[in-house]
Design an enzyme around this catalytic site. Structure first.
Site, PDB file in Angstrom:
ATOM      1  N   ASN A   1       0.809  -1.217   0.000  1.00 23.03           N
ATOM      2  CA  ASN A   1       0.000   0.000   0.000  1.00 23.03           C
ATOM      3  C   ASN A   1       0.842   1.266   0.000  1.00 23.03           C
ATOM      4  OD1 ASN A   1      -2.958  -0.763   0.232  1.00 23.03           O
ATOM      5  ND2 ASN A   1      -2.060  -2.045   1.826  1.00 23.03           N
TER       6      ASN A   1
ATOM      7  N   ASP B   1       0.700 -10.878   0.138  1.00 23.49           N
ATOM      8  CA  ASP B   1       1.970 -10.703   0.841  1.00 23.49           C
ATOM      9  C   ASP B   1       2.063 -11.605   2.066  1.00 23.49           C
ATOM     10  OD1 ASP B   1      -0.126  -9.251   1.984  1.00 23.49           O
ATOM     11  OD2 ASP B   1       1.174  -7.649   2.732  1.00 23.49           O
TER      12      ASP B   1
END
Length: 257
Positions: free
Chosen positions: A9, A109
């Site tokens: 992000n 992830d």
């Protein structure tokens, strides 16, 4: 050679791997408005500086938790190297040596962290990832992802204070000299940085207790070294662990095809 990309992000991390080791790791902001051409120009420059011709790259793997950027980066890799990348997601999870509960909910992830930890240790392990979110991914020695805990990351917590209060500044992530908070900057650093030290120690200990004490901890992520006093909590601090997991996912997919 392989190009491995992990889009978070905050940052997009690019790794160049030569079958035995990581030669280069590059980090750039993950901006949703950037085009495939923009990322391509950046990657071309990095490879040129590394003395690596495009023709030497045989495989690419892409992991992303930013849906808006996934097609952009996928297009860039396909056009630059002439082949589709392996894209980490629920469609490839059945090919991995992991048992994944709720595969459509867990971040790519976190799956990469779990696979890297399982491959490296083959024992119960909690991976603490210091990113935009602070995540605790626990994987068993048998390769089952047991669960994930999520808290705001260090930078996220500090920026939240800055964004939602009238008089508190954005401060660097540093360990203050005193827990008392002798200035505004130190007050925020004490509450967030020292407070997070307690959060991490407590949560790792609770996870270990639930697993009858049989669990090591490993740290990863761009901020994994920002709280030196936590070193005794972790068996290792490996900033590139997520990239390694993404690479291993690519290997599993290619091996199954």
């Amino acid at each position: 050679m392989q190009i491995i990309i992990d889009i978070g992000n905050t940052d997009a991390v690019f790794g160049l791997y030569n079958q035995t080791s990581w030669l280069y790791v590059w980090r750039t902001p993950a901006r949703r408005e950037e085009t495939a051409e923009s990322y391509e120009a950046r990657l071309r420059l990095w490879l040129l500086e590394a003395g690596t011709p495009l023709s030497s790259v045989s495989h690419t793997v892409l992991s992303s938790v930013v849906p808006d950027l996934t097609p952009t980066m996928r297009t860039m890799l396909t056009e630059l190297f002439g082949a589709e990348p392996v894209v980490v997601g629920p469609g490839v999870y059945p090919l991995l040596p992991l048992e994944i509960l709720r595969p459509h909910e867990i971040g790519a992830d976190l799956v990469a962290n779990a696979l890297a930890a399982y491959t490296r240790y083959r024992r119960n392990c909690v991976v603490v990832d210091f990113g935009t979110a602070l995540t605790f991914t626990t994987v068993s020695g048998e390769g089952k992802i047991l669960g994930v805990a999520i808290a705001p990351g260090l930078k996220t917590a500090i920026r939240s204070l800055f964004a939602n209060t009238a008089q508190l500044p954005e401060v660097p992530i540093e360990v203050p000299t005193s827990a008392l908070g002798l200035s505004t900057t130190h007050a925020i650093q004490s509450g967030v940085v020292l407070g997070y030290e307690g959060l991490i120690r407590s949560l790792v200990e609770r996870i270990r207790t639930e697993l009858n004490g049989d669990c090591i901890a490993v740290a990863t992520g761009g901020l994994s070294g920002q709280i030196p006093s936590l070193r005794d909590v972790f068996a290792e601090v490996i900033p590139s662990l997520t990239l390694e997991g993404v690479r291993l996912i690519g290997e599993s997919v290619r091996g199954a095809n």
